[in-house]
Design a protein around this motif. Structure first.
Motif, PDB file in Angstrom:
ATOM      1  N   CYS A 144      51.071  41.739  44.420  1.00  0.00           N
ATOM      2  CA  CYS A 144      52.599  42.527  44.321  1.00  0.00           C
ATOM      3  C   CYS A 144      52.434  43.732  43.425  1.00  0.00           C
ATOM      4  N   SER A 145      52.395  44.922  43.948  1.00  0.00           N
ATOM      5  CA  SER A 145      52.046  46.169  42.756  1.00  0.00           C
ATOM      6  C   SER A 145      53.380  46.460  41.903  1.00  0.00           C
ATOM      7  N   ALA A 146      54.489  45.641  42.257  1.00  0.00           N
ATOM      8  CA  ALA A 146      55.752  45.895  41.445  1.00  0.00           C
ATOM      9  C   ALA A 146      55.755  45.042  40.380  1.00  0.00           C
ATOM     10  N   ILE A 147      55.328  43.714  40.484  1.00  0.00           N
ATOM     11  CA  ILE A 147      55.456  42.806  39.440  1.00  0.00           C
ATOM     12  C   ILE A 147      54.731  43.515  38.294  1.00  0.00           C
ATOM     13  N   THR A 148      53.729  43.976  38.168  1.00  0.00           N
ATOM     14  CA  THR A 148      52.927  44.768  37.147  1.00  0.00           C
ATOM     15  C   THR A 148      53.119  46.251  37.003  1.00  0.00           C
ATOM     16  N   GLY A 149      54.008  46.754  38.036  1.00  0.00           N
ATOM     17  CA  GLY A 149      54.024  48.188  38.029  1.00  0.00           C
ATOM     18  C   GLY A 149      55.546  48.667  37.685  1.00  0.00           C
ATOM     19  N   SER A 150      55.889  49.616  38.716  1.00  0.00           N
ATOM     20  CA  SER A 150      57.329  50.101  38.229  1.00  0.00           C
ATOM     21  C   SER A 150      58.261  49.239  38.952  1.00  0.00           C
ATOM     22  N   ASN A 151      59.261  48.612  38.094  1.00  0.00           N
ATOM     23  CA  ASN A 151      59.829  47.484  38.811  1.00  0.00           C
ATOM     24  C   ASN A 151      61.423  47.740  38.501  1.00  0.00           C
ATOM     25  N   ARG A 152      61.930  48.937  37.941  1.00  0.00           N
ATOM     26  CA  ARG A 152      63.303  49.361  37.286  1.00  0.00           C
ATOM     27  C   ARG A 152      64.541  49.010  38.289  1.00  0.00           C
ATOM     28  N   THR A 153      64.001  49.148  39.661  1.00  0.00           N
ATOM     29  CA  THR A 153      65.094  49.029  40.742  1.00  0.00           C
ATOM     30  C   THR A 153      65.023  47.742  41.158  1.00  0.00           C
ATOM     31  N   MET A 154      63.953  46.874  40.671  1.00  0.00           N
ATOM     32  CA  MET A 154      63.865  45.511  41.772  1.00  0.00           C
ATOM     33  C   MET A 154      64.873  44.666  41.461  1.00  0.00           C
ATOM     34  N   ALA A 155      64.720  43.466  42.026  1.00  0.00           N
ATOM     35  CA  ALA A 155      65.696  42.560  42.083  1.00  0.00           C
ATOM     36  C   ALA A 155      65.595  41.553  40.784  1.00  0.00           C
ATOM     37  N   ILE A 156      66.724  40.854  40.487  1.00  0.00           N
ATOM     38  CA  ILE A 156      66.571  39.823  39.380  1.00  0.00           C
ATOM     39  C   ILE A 156      67.064  38.418  39.733  1.00  0.00           C
ATOM     40  N   LEU A 157      67.380  38.413  40.888  1.00  0.00           N
ATOM     41  CA  LEU A 157      68.067  37.062  41.493  1.00  0.00           C
ATOM     42  C   LEU A 157      67.124  36.843  42.719  1.00  0.00           C
ATOM     43  N   GLY A 158      66.596  35.525  42.822  1.00  0.00           N
ATOM     44  CA  GLY A 158      66.020  35.229  44.130  1.00  0.00           C
ATOM     45  C   GLY A 158      64.474  35.751  44.396  1.00  0.00           C
ATOM     46  N   THR A 159      64.083  36.299  43.055  1.00  0.00           N
ATOM     47  CA  THR A 159      62.395  36.667  42.914  1.00  0.00           C
ATOM     48  C   THR A 159      61.630  35.399  43.221  1.00  0.00           C
ATOM     49  N   SER A 160      60.375  35.866  43.453  1.00  0.00           N
ATOM     50  CA  SER A 160      59.070  34.774  43.505  1.00  0.00           C
ATOM     51  C   SER A 160      57.865  35.477  42.937  1.00  0.00           C
ATOM     52  N   ASP A 161      56.896  34.836  42.600  1.00  0.00           N
ATOM     53  CA  ASP A 161      55.663  35.406  42.012  1.00  0.00           C
ATOM     54  C   ASP A 161      55.186  36.024  42.981  1.00  0.00           C
ATOM     55  N   HIS A 162      55.745  36.163  44.659  1.00  0.00           N
ATOM     56  CA  HIS A 162      55.050  36.998  45.428  1.00  0.00           C
ATOM     57  C   HIS A 162      55.535  38.285  45.688  1.00  0.00           C
ATOM     58  N   CYS A 163      56.803  38.267  45.334  1.00  0.00           N
ATOM     59  CA  CYS A 163      57.760  39.341  45.679  1.00  0.00           C
ATOM     60  C   CYS A 163      59.078  39.638  44.903  1.00  0.00           C
ATOM     61  N   ILE A 164      59.462  40.741  44.413  1.00  0.00           N
ATOM     62  CA  ILE A 164      60.775  40.800  43.615  1.00  0.00           C
ATOM     63  C   ILE A 164      61.538  42.149  44.330  1.00  0.00           C
ATOM     64  N   ALA A 165      61.230  42.378  45.635  1.00  0.00           N
ATOM     65  CA  ALA A 165      61.885  43.611  46.303  1.00  0.00           C
ATOM     66  C   ALA A 165      63.341  43.358  46.388  1.00  0.00           C
ATOM     67  N   THR A 166      64.182  44.091  46.005  1.00  0.00           N
ATOM     68  CA  THR A 166      65.543  44.307  46.476  1.00  0.00           C
ATOM     69  C   THR A 166      66.002  44.381  47.779  1.00  0.00           C
ATOM     70  N   ASN A 167      66.966  43.582  48.200  1.00  0.00           N
ATOM     71  CA  ASN A 167      67.590  43.970  49.804  1.00  0.00           C
ATOM     72  C   ASN A 167      68.535  45.298  49.439  1.00  0.00           C
ATOM     73  N   PRO A 168      68.204  46.285  50.226  1.00  0.00           N
ATOM     74  CA  PRO A 168      69.080  47.397  49.821  1.00  0.00           C
ATOM     75  C   PRO A 168      70.355  47.750  50.299  1.00  0.00           C
TER      76      PRO A 168
END
Ligand code: FAD
Ligand code: SF4
Length: 333
Positions: A144-168
């Motif tokens: 997952c590039s976002a966990i160590t990368g640019s994650n300003r818009t990513m999710a804060i609820l329901g995330t995992s170590d594998h993905c933090i993507a927001t449902n848009p």
């Protein structure tokens, strides 16, 4: 250039039979339904989605909005977002849905986008949309590039170590507060799925976003009978006033009895890996006076399990204030 076959099935059964030949479920499947194309075609241009066959479902008989015998509403899968938002009954009885849809995308996109396509729109995570970058959702096991990368818009609820993507989706947040039911016809028959059970948390399989199986065709969404006298508000906070996804949003459906909250449904957007219903916030408010102190307690409960990344801690307070303000608007409206 990616080559694919394009067909227009004559009826739902033909569409389902063709799509059931896919090895995987809707996302990433090699045979795909085409609604408005505003998600799928975009991702095909980026080589993120590479189906071998597109089935255009726009001629199937799913373009109507109708009353149900119990007083609810039935929304066909290919009903355009614009038509849904501007429908008389939606504006009168389910105004939170109208507000949510009209807060999203642009007039042109809403004219194309369909109800089913909106339910299945994919994340705006920039790494998901860039095939040069590792992404577990696009390529399981890649990282997952976002966990160590640019994650300003990513999710804060329901995330995992594998993905933090927001449902848009904005529409889905309102549908979560309205307790919508999604109706699916598939190779094994029909079934009805409550919106809370439809989207999956990423866990260790972020490539699987919904409970859909290969061949499953969304035929309609139903809404229960409206809550008489309910106040309904959707509030969306974002970096610019239009044509922008939510950093945080909230949908509230609420009935007041005197000064007390007799019924409340709350869902959050822009912060979850799926449209985020908050039973915790609802429990705090149920039967309590509608006042700022209780609204703040509800917001604290809704965000209690939030897990921020390096750039998006601000979303916790933003989402809390968004919910407090939405409840305030619903109370005063
Ligand atoms: C620039 C831009 C800005 C946007 N801003 C916002 C925003 O602020 N808020 C927001 O909520 N959304 C926003 N959107 C997203 C937009 O709402 C979605 O792209 C749209 O709702 C998708 O609908 P569609 O019919 O075009 O889907 P499609 O692209 O046709 O399909 C999407 C997915 O659904 C599947 N599918 C379609 N119909 C069915 C069916 N009946 N059964 C099973 N599978 C089906 C397809 O195979 C595909 O996987 C934006 C989009 C763009 C391009
Ligand atoms: S957050 Fe999810 S979609 Fe984004 S790079 Fe990570 S795995 Fe991919």
């Amino acid at each position: 250039m990616h080559i694919f076959e394009f067909t227009r099935p004559a009826n739902p059964a033909a569409a389902i039979n063709a799509a059931a030949q896919s090895r995987t479920a809707q996302q990433g499947a090699d045979v795909r339904f085409l609604g408005g194309g505003t998600t799928l075609i975009d991702l095909m241009k980026l080589n993120v989605e590479t189906p071998t066959r597109l089935l255009d479902i726009n001629r199937l008989p799913f373009d109507k909005i109708e009353d149900t015998p119990d007083g609810g509403l039935k929304i066909g899968a290919t009903v355009r977002n614009s038509d849904l938002a501007n429908h008389t009954r939606v504006q009168r009885d389910y105004s939170v849905l109208s507000q949510a849809i009209l807060s999203g995308a642009s007039g042109q996109i809403r004219n194309m986008a369909t109800t089913a396509g909106n339910l299945l729109q994919r994340t705006r995570c920039v790494y998901f949309r860039d095939t040069a970058m590792p992404c577990n959702k696009r390529e399981p096991g890649a990282g997952c590039s976002a966990i160590t990368g640019s994650n300003r818009t990513m999710a804060i609820l329901g995330t995992s170590d594998h993905c933090i993507a927001t449902n848009p989706s904005d529409m889905c947040v309102a549908m979560a507060a309205l307790e919508a039911v999604i109706h699916v016809q598939g190779a094994k028959g029909t079934r009805a799925i409550s919106i809370g059970d439809f989207h999956l948390l990423p866990g260790d399989t972020p490539d699987r976003e919904t409970v859909l199986e290969p061949g499953d065709l969304i035929t309609q969404v139903t809404l229960p009978p409206p809550r008489s006298g309910s106040k309904q508000v959707y509030l969306k906070l974002r970096d610019r006033a239009s044509y922008e996804f939510a950093l945080a949003s909230a949908a509230v459906v609420m009935n007041l009895d005197g000064g007390n909250i007799s019924y409340v449904r709350i869902a959050l957007g822009g912060v979850g890996t799926k449209p985020w219903r908050s039973p915790e916030a609802e429990a705090v408010l149920s039967g309590k006076p509608a006042n700022s102190a209780n609204f703040r307690l509800a917001a604290e409960a809704a965000l209690r399990d939030a897990k921020p990344q390096s750039e998006n801690k601000f979303k916790i307070e933003l989402a809390k204030r968004c919910l407090v303000q939405t409840l305030q608007l619903a109370t005063n409206g």
